[in-house]
Design an enzyme around this catalytic site. Structure first.
Site, mmCIF file in Angstrom:
data_model
loop_
_atom_site.group_PDB
_atom_site.id
_atom_site.type_symbol
_atom_site.label_atom_id
_atom_site.label_comp_id
_atom_site.label_asym_id
_atom_site.label_seq_id
_atom_site.Cartn_x
_atom_site.Cartn_y
_atom_site.Cartn_z
ATOM 1 N N TYR A 54 0.839 -1.191 0.000
ATOM 2 C CA TYR A 54 0.000 0.000 0.000
ATOM 3 C C TYR A 54 0.881 1.250 0.000
ATOM 4 C CZ TYR A 54 -3.786 -3.154 1.541
ATOM 5 O OH TYR A 54 -4.708 -4.170 1.668
ATOM 6 N N ARG A 205 -16.757 -0.677 -1.561
ATOM 7 C CA ARG A 205 -15.889 0.450 -1.931
ATOM 8 C C ARG A 205 -16.661 1.772 -1.922
ATOM 9 N NH1 ARG A 205 -13.877 -3.999 -4.781
ATOM 10 N NH2 ARG A 205 -11.661 -4.313 -4.400
#
Length: 314
Positions: A54, A205
């Site tokens: 990430y 999401r």
């Protein structure tokens, strides 16, 4: 916030996904992200989910800085295995022992901690058998650098092979009102082996909140290319969540999260969702979902939504 045990690891019943604080979901704000993590911990949301990939390490550094001085209050989960280091945008799925050892030590350095509470294999490796990679992870437990092991996006067969090498505490998979794939394959094996489920993207999401439209997303937002966001084809699904939330007098996000949180009994495994956010207001709202208890009739209404979804999840 009550606790849930994942393979011997007590964690908060809701965690915090930190991915979006570094990439994929538009511009990042370091100071606001640190504030989000610290506010989550204040609220009892103590399982923090990050990964080496990430932001190419950015996210682990961020999480480590945010919890400095509060290590005893949190459970840190991070991942190894998706290697993007060649700069081409490609992803190699790696799991050889030397790489696993190096990855863990690099994550410990970025996080600024002595041990990782839950260490996931981010994806099954392409360069070795899953047993070899899990064996290397088990060695990290013996060294005291890792406390519990996890897997991400695995099949039932892969979970069984891994678990035969070392007990697996949790499997992380996408799971929500509109993504229920794990139920058909890996969940029965998890139930048998005593493995917990950690759903990522439990709000679809953000789409299940009813507030996200692809046409309004920034140029660097991953969701612009996600098939489920194209042309608002799934607006009826989001609207159904919004409608039920309006009737309850709560935000849609809390309805979607409450549905996931209540899946422990029907699935027969511990469930700990990890919604992600970059805003303090949203982490407060998400934590409030733990106080929402859906009725049997409401659950039945929501259970049908997955059958109405258009487009693949990736």
């Amino acid at each position: 916030m009550h606790t849930v045990t994942l393979g011997g690891l007590p964690v908060s019943a809701q965690g915090l996904g930190c991915l979006g604080m570094s990439e994929f979901y538009g511009a990042a704000d370091w100071d606001e992200s640190v504030a989000v993590i610290r506010r989550a911990v204040d609220l009892g949301v103590t399982m923090l989910d990050t990964a080496a990939m990430y932001g190419e390490g950015h996210n682990e550094v961020l999480v480590g800085r945010a919890v400095a001085g509060r290590r005893g209050e949190v459970q840190i989960a991070t991942k190894f295995g998706v290697d993007r280091s060649d700069g081409s945008g490609s992803q190699r799925r790696r799991g050889r022992p030397a790489y696993v050892q190096w990855s863990c030590e690099s994550s410990l350095l970025r996080l600024g901690v002595d041990a990782i509470d839950l260490y996931y294999m981010h994806r099954p490796p392409d360069d070795c058998a899953i047993e070899e990679a899990v064996g290397a992870m088990a060695a990290l437990v013996e060294q005291g650098k890792v406390r519990h092991l996890g897997l991400c996006q695995v099949t039932a067969a892969e979970l069984r092979r891994a678990h035969a090498v070392h007990p697996i505490a949790a499997v992380q998979s996408e799971y929500s009102l509109w993504t229920r794939d794990p139920e058909a394959d890996v969940v029965p094996a998890m139930r048998e082996l005593g493995v917990g489920l950690v759903p990522y993207a439990p709000l679809g999401r953000g789409y299940l909140t009813g507030s996200v439209r692809a046409s309004e997303l920034g140029a660097t937002d991953y969701r612009r290319t996600n098939p489920r966001f194209a042309g608002d084809a799934n607006r009826a699904v989001a609207d159904a969540v919004v409608s039920l939330a309006d009737a309850r007098g709560v935000p849609p996000a809390q309805v979607a999260l409450a549905w996931v949180a209540q899946r422990t009994e029907p699935l027969g495994v511990p469930v700990v969702p990890i919604p992600g956010t970059k805003r303090v207001a949203w982490v407060e709202q998400n934590a409030g979902a733990m106080d929402v208890r859906l009725s049997a009739a409401e659950v039945t209404r929501l259970d049908t939504l997955a059958d109405r979804v258009v487009g693949s999840r990736v």
